[in-house]
Design a protein around this motif. Structure first.
Motif, mmCIF file in Angstrom:
data_model
loop_
_atom_site.group_PDB
_atom_site.id
_atom_site.type_symbol
_atom_site.label_atom_id
_atom_site.label_comp_id
_atom_site.label_asym_id
_atom_site.label_seq_id
_atom_site.Cartn_x
_atom_site.Cartn_y
_atom_site.Cartn_z
ATOM 1 N N GLU A 157 -1.277 9.570 -7.194
ATOM 2 C CA GLU A 157 -2.495 9.577 -7.691
ATOM 3 C C GLU A 157 -2.775 8.149 -8.417
ATOM 4 N N MET A 158 -1.986 7.981 -9.390
ATOM 5 C CA MET A 158 -1.671 6.735 -10.091
ATOM 6 C C MET A 158 -2.018 5.267 -9.165
ATOM 7 N N TYR A 159 -1.200 5.714 -8.088
ATOM 8 C CA TYR A 159 -1.253 4.320 -7.224
ATOM 9 C C TYR A 159 -2.453 4.111 -6.470
ATOM 10 N N LEU A 160 -3.100 5.275 -5.973
ATOM 11 C CA LEU A 160 -4.135 5.076 -5.523
ATOM 12 C C LEU A 160 -5.494 4.603 -6.300
ATOM 13 N N ASN A 161 -5.455 5.067 -7.438
ATOM 14 C CA ASN A 161 -6.277 4.431 -8.653
ATOM 15 C C ASN A 161 -5.920 3.006 -8.916
ATOM 16 N N GLN A 162 -4.910 2.418 -8.691
ATOM 17 C CA GLN A 162 -4.364 1.090 -9.266
ATOM 18 C C GLN A 162 -4.732 0.010 -8.309
ATOM 19 N N ILE A 163 -4.510 0.189 -7.069
ATOM 20 C CA ILE A 163 -4.449 -0.940 -6.119
ATOM 21 C C ILE A 163 -5.888 -1.630 -5.903
ATOM 22 N N TYR A 164 -5.638 -2.952 -5.778
ATOM 23 C CA TYR A 164 -6.696 -3.705 -5.545
ATOM 24 C C TYR A 164 -7.407 -3.841 -3.962
ATOM 25 N N PHE A 165 -8.301 -3.700 -3.756
ATOM 26 C CA PHE A 165 -9.053 -3.650 -2.510
ATOM 27 C C PHE A 165 -9.894 -5.087 -2.260
ATOM 28 N N GLY A 166 -9.936 -5.857 -3.152
ATOM 29 C CA GLY A 166 -10.935 -7.050 -2.953
ATOM 30 C C GLY A 166 -12.318 -6.788 -3.513
ATOM 31 N N GLN A 167 -13.313 -7.753 -3.419
ATOM 32 C CA GLN A 167 -14.515 -7.465 -3.980
ATOM 33 C C GLN A 167 -14.664 -6.957 -5.594
ATOM 34 N N GLY A 168 -13.691 -7.141 -6.221
ATOM 35 C CA GLY A 168 -13.540 -6.826 -7.377
ATOM 36 C C GLY A 168 -13.239 -5.221 -7.532
ATOM 37 N N ALA A 169 -12.921 -4.619 -6.593
ATOM 38 C CA ALA A 169 -12.723 -3.149 -6.614
ATOM 39 C C ALA A 169 -11.443 -2.835 -6.968
ATOM 40 N N TYR A 170 -11.110 -1.889 -7.730
ATOM 41 C CA TYR A 170 -9.850 -1.141 -7.845
ATOM 42 C C TYR A 170 -9.699 0.245 -7.734
ATOM 43 N N GLY A 171 -8.851 0.618 -6.956
ATOM 44 C CA GLY A 171 -9.023 2.283 -6.634
ATOM 45 C C GLY A 171 -9.649 2.536 -5.632
ATOM 46 N N VAL A 172 -9.216 3.599 -4.831
ATOM 47 C CA VAL A 172 -9.950 4.119 -3.633
ATOM 48 C C VAL A 172 -11.513 4.457 -4.091
ATOM 49 N N GLU A 173 -11.885 5.149 -5.023
ATOM 50 C CA GLU A 173 -13.230 5.688 -5.088
ATOM 51 C C GLU A 173 -14.038 4.314 -5.289
ATOM 52 N N THR A 174 -13.705 3.389 -6.105
ATOM 53 C CA THR A 174 -14.512 2.076 -6.187
ATOM 54 C C THR A 174 -14.587 1.376 -5.153
#
Length: 225
Positions: A157-174
């Motif tokens: 859960e912490m990993y999925l909320n921590q990782i960076y996806f680009g476009q300033g978005a961190y975590g799977v929800e964002t």
């Protein structure tokens, strides 16, 4: 002959003591890092009396934490397949994965990583992105202690909320909101597969086109990066 052997033995002992001291220092500093609970920076959201979202205020990182129970199984499985297929089997370090990566690197010249999800969480939360032996040793110590302190589900859960996806978005929800305009629990299979691939190279795999100027015939055009 005896003098040479004694010197050789002394060098070996000094090397072993140095290694032991280094590992001891690394373990001590790691213990200090984990003395407090891990709290990830998160955006603040404001709602009216009817529960309607009024605005979202970003913190240091644009992140909206989400419980793993709201993350689709398809997305969880996609991340496990892409990043750490034996996540629920190892204790923080996947020695089989490391051996496989070394074999592939040496035999075929293909660079592969052997880091587990726990190691990636340790690196992203506590350490820098520099590629040094010292950082890798700290990463390993932290990963082992994270596995002792938290459950597999908590780490994931912490990993999925921590990782960076680009476009300033961190975590799977964002990331789900940024790329697909929906909550993570509403993603379909294709969107889950795409989202799981983005962290490998956010700029390259981003579904949002990145435009750059290209000059042709003294005219300025914009093309996808």
């Amino acid at each position: 002959m005896g003098t040479i052997f004694s010197c050789f033995l002394a060098i070996i002992m000094a090397g072993l003591l140095s290694i032991a001291a280094f590992f001891g220092l690394a373990k001590f500093s790691t213990a200090n890092m984990l003395s407090k609970e891990m709290i990830q920076p998160a955006s603040s959201q404001f709602f009216d009396a009817k529960g309607t979202l009024l605005c979202t205020v970003d913190s240091e990182e644009d992140r909206l934490p989400v419980a793993i129970g709201k993350v689709p199984k398809d997305l969880q499985n996609a991340f496990l397949a892409a990043e750490d297929i034996r996540f629920y089997e190892h204790g923080g370090i996947d020695f089989k994965g490391i051996a496989r990566a070394l074999y592939t690197n040496v035999l075929y010249g293909e660079m592969q990583g052997g880091s587990t999800i726990t190691q990636q969480l340790a690196k992203n939360y506590f350490l820098t992105q520099e590629r040094t032996i010292t950082r890798k040793i700290h990463e390993a110590f932290i990963a082992l202690q994270l596995e002792q302190k938290y459950s597999k589900q908590e780490i994931f859960e912490m990993y999925l909320n921590q990782i960076y996806f680009g476009q300033g978005a961190y975590g799977v929800e964002t990331a789900a909101n940024t790329y697909f305009g929906k909550h993570v629990q509403d993603l379909n299979l294709a969107e889950c597969a795409m989202l799981a691939g983005i962290p490998k190279s956010p700029n390259y795999y981003s579904p949002i086109p990145i435009l750059r100027p290209v000059q042709k015939d003294k005219r300025l055009y914009w093309s996808r990066w």
